[in-house]
Design a protein around this motif. Structure first.
Motif, PDB file in Angstrom:
ATOM      1  N   VAL A 167      -0.196  -3.095  10.920  1.00 19.25           N
ATOM      2  CA  VAL A 167      -0.087  -3.546   9.537  1.00 19.25           C
ATOM      3  C   VAL A 167       1.347  -3.962   9.700  1.00 19.25           C
ATOM      4  N   GLU A 168       1.288  -5.801   8.745  1.00 19.91           N
ATOM      5  CA  GLU A 168       2.665  -6.615   9.654  1.00 19.91           C
ATOM      6  C   GLU A 168       3.899  -5.839   9.322  1.00 19.91           C
ATOM      7  N   MET A 169       4.001  -5.253   8.438  1.00 19.58           N
ATOM      8  CA  MET A 169       5.136  -4.735   8.350  1.00 19.58           C
ATOM      9  C   MET A 169       5.565  -3.142   7.339  1.00 19.58           C
ATOM     10  N   GLY A 170       6.215  -2.371   6.913  1.00 19.00           N
ATOM     11  CA  GLY A 170       6.473  -1.330   6.725  1.00 19.00           C
ATOM     12  C   GLY A 170       7.730  -1.067   5.826  1.00 19.00           C
ATOM     13  N   HIS A 171       7.531  -0.131   4.435  1.00 19.77           N
ATOM     14  CA  HIS A 171       9.240   0.155   3.573  1.00 19.77           C
ATOM     15  C   HIS A 171       8.845   1.491   3.973  1.00 19.77           C
ATOM     16  N   THR A 172      10.300   1.992   4.965  1.00 17.94           N
ATOM     17  CA  THR A 172      10.537   3.691   4.995  1.00 17.94           C
ATOM     18  C   THR A 172      11.128   3.571   5.254  1.00 17.94           C
ATOM     19  N   ALA A 173      11.901   5.205   5.809  1.00 21.27           N
ATOM     20  CA  ALA A 173      13.056   5.882   6.136  1.00 21.27           C
ATOM     21  C   ALA A 173      13.083   5.964   7.312  1.00 21.27           C
ATOM     22  N   SER A 174      14.427   5.324   8.287  1.00 25.08           N
ATOM     23  CA  SER A 174      14.164   5.858   9.681  1.00 25.08           C
ATOM     24  C   SER A 174      14.239   6.425  10.285  1.00 25.08           C
ATOM     25  N   TYR A 175      15.041   7.690   9.308  1.00 25.25           N
ATOM     26  CA  TYR A 175      15.213   8.772  10.092  1.00 25.25           C
ATOM     27  C   TYR A 175      14.022   9.678   9.930  1.00 25.25           C
ATOM     28  N   TYR A 176      12.642   9.376   8.917  1.00 28.20           N
ATOM     29  CA  TYR A 176      11.876  10.262   9.853  1.00 28.20           C
ATOM     30  C   TYR A 176      11.435  10.236  10.815  1.00 28.20           C
ATOM     31  N   TYR A 177      11.670   9.376  11.964  1.00 28.59           N
ATOM     32  CA  TYR A 177      11.302   9.366  13.212  1.00 28.59           C
ATOM     33  C   TYR A 177      11.954  10.009  13.847  1.00 28.59           C
ATOM     34  N   PHE A 178      13.262  10.338  13.954  1.00 29.20           N
ATOM     35  CA  PHE A 178      14.290  11.544  14.429  1.00 29.20           C
ATOM     36  C   PHE A 178      13.515  12.137  15.441  1.00 29.20           C
ATOM     37  N   GLY A 179      12.102  12.264  15.568  1.00 29.05           N
ATOM     38  CA  GLY A 179      11.531  12.926  16.590  1.00 29.05           C
ATOM     39  C   GLY A 179      11.143  12.248  17.949  1.00 29.05           C
ATOM     40  N   PHE A 184       1.041  -1.617  -0.465  1.00 34.38           N
ATOM     41  CA  PHE A 184       0.492  -0.240  -0.116  1.00 34.38           C
ATOM     42  C   PHE A 184       0.553   0.934   0.298  1.00 34.38           C
ATOM     43  N   ALA A 185       0.704   2.506  -0.836  1.00 30.12           N
ATOM     44  CA  ALA A 185       1.491   3.640  -0.657  1.00 30.12           C
ATOM     45  C   ALA A 185       0.950   4.779   0.111  1.00 30.12           C
ATOM     46  N   ALA A 186       1.592   5.158   0.165  1.00 32.81           N
ATOM     47  CA  ALA A 186       1.287   6.477   2.035  1.00 32.81           C
ATOM     48  C   ALA A 186       0.058   6.972   1.589  1.00 32.81           C
ATOM     49  N   GLY A 187      -0.760   6.509   2.246  1.00 28.83           N
ATOM     50  CA  GLY A 187      -2.326   7.354   2.457  1.00 28.83           C
ATOM     51  C   GLY A 187      -2.970   6.778   2.437  1.00 28.83           C
ATOM     52  N   GLU A 188      -2.735   5.170   1.710  1.00 23.97           N
ATOM     53  CA  GLU A 188      -3.761   4.314   1.346  1.00 23.97           C
ATOM     54  C   GLU A 188      -4.618   3.752   2.603  1.00 23.97           C
ATOM     55  N   ILE A 189      -3.342   3.386   4.240  1.00 22.65           N
ATOM     56  CA  ILE A 189      -4.044   3.425   5.077  1.00 22.65           C
ATOM     57  C   ILE A 189      -3.048   3.660   6.528  1.00 22.65           C
ATOM     58  N   VAL A 190      -2.244   4.660   5.918  1.00 27.13           N
ATOM     59  CA  VAL A 190      -1.703   5.977   7.396  1.00 27.13           C
ATOM     60  C   VAL A 190      -0.382   6.503   6.293  1.00 27.13           C
ATOM     61  N   PRO A 191      -0.518   7.452   6.638  1.00 29.44           N
ATOM     62  CA  PRO A 191      -0.011   8.419   6.107  1.00 29.44           C
ATOM     63  C   PRO A 191       1.572   8.246   6.195  1.00 29.44           C
ATOM     64  N   GLY A 192       2.491   8.666   5.073  1.00 31.42           N
ATOM     65  CA  GLY A 192       3.519   8.038   4.860  1.00 31.42           C
ATOM     66  C   GLY A 192       4.896   8.657   6.388  1.00 31.42           C
ATOM     67  N   LEU A 193       4.466   9.275   7.132  1.00 36.06           N
ATOM     68  CA  LEU A 193       5.432   9.502   7.932  1.00 36.06           C
ATOM     69  C   LEU A 193       5.128   8.572   9.472  1.00 36.06           C
ATOM     70  N   GLN A 194       3.885   7.642   9.070  1.00 33.39           N
ATOM     71  CA  GLN A 194       3.472   7.186  10.176  1.00 33.39           C
ATOM     72  C   GLN A 194       3.555   5.208   9.982  1.00 33.39           C
ATOM     73  N   VAL A 195       4.819   5.639   9.808  1.00 35.95           N
ATOM     74  CA  VAL A 195       4.238   3.826   9.092  1.00 35.95           C
ATOM     75  C   VAL A 195       5.543   2.709   9.770  1.00 35.95           C
ATOM     76  N   LEU A 196       5.512   3.510  10.794  1.00 36.20           N
ATOM     77  CA  LEU A 196       6.880   2.837  11.965  1.00 36.20           C
ATOM     78  C   LEU A 196       5.117   3.266  13.144  1.00 36.20           C
ATOM     79  N   ASP A 197       4.429   3.626  13.483  1.00 39.07           N
ATOM     80  CA  ASP A 197       3.486   3.362  14.350  1.00 39.07           C
ATOM     81  C   ASP A 197       2.548   2.132  13.618  1.00 39.07           C
ATOM     82  N   ALA A 198       2.581   1.945  12.910  1.00 40.78           N
ATOM     83  CA  ALA A 198       1.452   1.618  12.132  1.00 40.78           C
ATOM     84  C   ALA A 198       1.624  -0.006  12.654  1.00 40.78           C
ATOM     85  N   VAL A 199       3.060  -0.473  12.167  1.00 36.92           N
ATOM     86  CA  VAL A 199       4.045  -1.267  12.227  1.00 36.92           C
ATOM     87  C   VAL A 199       4.105  -1.445  13.663  1.00 36.92           C
TER      88      VAL A 199
END
Length: 362
Positions: A91-103, A71-86
């Motif tokens: 969802v069982e997994m996500g494809h993302t950039a770890s540094y998005y969660y720097f905060g 699923f692309a960004a926004g289809e289940i969760v916004p692109g910057l919420q992949v870590l939270d969703a996993v």
């Protein structure tokens, strides 16, 4: 034993083995369906395409027994919420950039790239063979996830500027679309970092709401048309010398997978990683030529800007490490590994590449 009796016994043995083996094989190849959400729109066909390739490879290697729907960004969760969703099992997994969660924790930056970190080859070598994967997954465990290597954009560009940037003073007050750790480095140099989604960059530059923006590289940048409103294109993107992309997997779901499914998933990630780097190496040269033909003006960041940025980045690294033991451990591991690697690169790789670049037909 008579031959007739031997055949009889052997036949029973084979039949018995088959009776036992069939259910065992079925149990070892369970039917599993997962969902993978990504941080990318489908228009980023190389980054999002890597996630799709990973999912397809898993399905083919298991004869459709292990299926992953992407699923692309926004289809289940916004692109910057992949870590939270996993993390929470949406969802069982996500494809993302770890540094998005720097905060959440500055240590997240190491799963992708730190400012003035290593290039793509050294970054993934550290992850695979230099202890990076173990260190990161020990950290990610606190968020109920584990990681697999699943892509790399290679060195990115320094971004698009409405006016030329020649000195460090030119950065002061500049409203720059850049986030995370790099944004804090630029803040030390007087910039005002802005965080905007990809689709909002063009109108913000056009209206003058921001003065500059970084995205990825020529192939992806050309799609956004940024050269039409901010023609000055700078390199290199020193904040992303070789950013890894990771598959983040819910830890409980990962532990429940059969071992060979885990291996297949990991190898599918390596396939996506290798394909993504090769794809960017193939399409970025053409992308850059299209941009230059369309009016983009290519510039290198000046040596004073590079040196000032390097100094500011190292200062920030030290400041964060002083109060964050995990960040400190990851920084020391990555720095030692990449420093050793660059000593070798200087012997052969850099010299050869520089020679060949000078003689390339451009």
């Amino acid at each position: 034993m008579k031959r007739r009796d031997f055949i009889k016994v052997t036949g029973l043995g084979v039949a018995g083995a088959a009776t036992v083996a069939a259910p065992a094989i079925a149990q070892s190849m369970p039917e599993i369906k997962w969902r993978m959400t990504t941080s990318w729109p489908k228009t980023l066909d190389t980054i999002h395409g890597g996630a799709e390739m990973m999912a397809k490879a898993v399905g083919e290697a298991t004869d459709g027994k292990f299926q992953i729907q992407t699923f692309a960004a926004g289809e289940i969760v916004p692109g910057l919420q992949v870590l939270d969703a996993v993390q929470n099992g949406t969802v069982e997994m996500g494809h993302t950039a770890s540094y998005y969660y720097f905060g959440k924790d500055p240590a997240f930056t190491f799963g992708s790239s730190i400012p003035f970190g290593p290039n793509a080859r050294l970054n993934q070598a550290w992850y695979m063979l230099g202890g990076g994967k173990d260190l990161l997954n020990a950290f990610y465990k606190n968020y109920n996830v584990t990681s697999l290597l699943a892509g790399n954009t290679t060195c990115q560009m320094g971004g698009w500027f409405r006016k030329e940037i020649n000195t460090v003073d030119d950065l002061k007050g500049l409203k720059f679309r850049i986030g995370g750790f790099a944004g804090r480095v630029m803040q030390k140099l007087g910039c005002v970092p802005q965080q905007l989604a990809g689709g909002d960059i063009y109108p913000a530059l056009e209206k003058g709401t921001i003065d500059a923006a970084e995205w990825v590289g020529p192939y992806d940048d050309e799609k956004l048309g940024l050269h039409k409103v901010a023609p000055h294109y700078y390199y290199p993107g020193w904040w992303e010398g070789g950013p890894m992309l990771l598959a983040m997997i819910n830890l409980e779901k990962w532990n429940a997978l059969p071992k060979h499914y885990q291996n297949i998933l990991e190898q599918a990630g390596h396939l996506a990683n290798n394909w993504m780097m090769a794809k960017y190496d193939s399409v970025n040269p053409t992308g850059l030529k299209k941009l230059l033909a369309g009016g983009a003006k290519l510039h290198a960041f000046s040596p004073p800007i590079m040196e000032a940025s390097f100094k500011a980045a190292r200062e920030l690294h030290a400041e964060v490490a002083a109060g964050n033991p995990t960040f400190k451990a990851l920084l020391e591991s990555l720095t030692a590994y990449s420093s050793n690697g660059y000593q070798w690169f200087q012997v052969a790789e850099v010299g050869y590449d520089n020679f060949m670049a000078r003689h390339a037909q451009i």
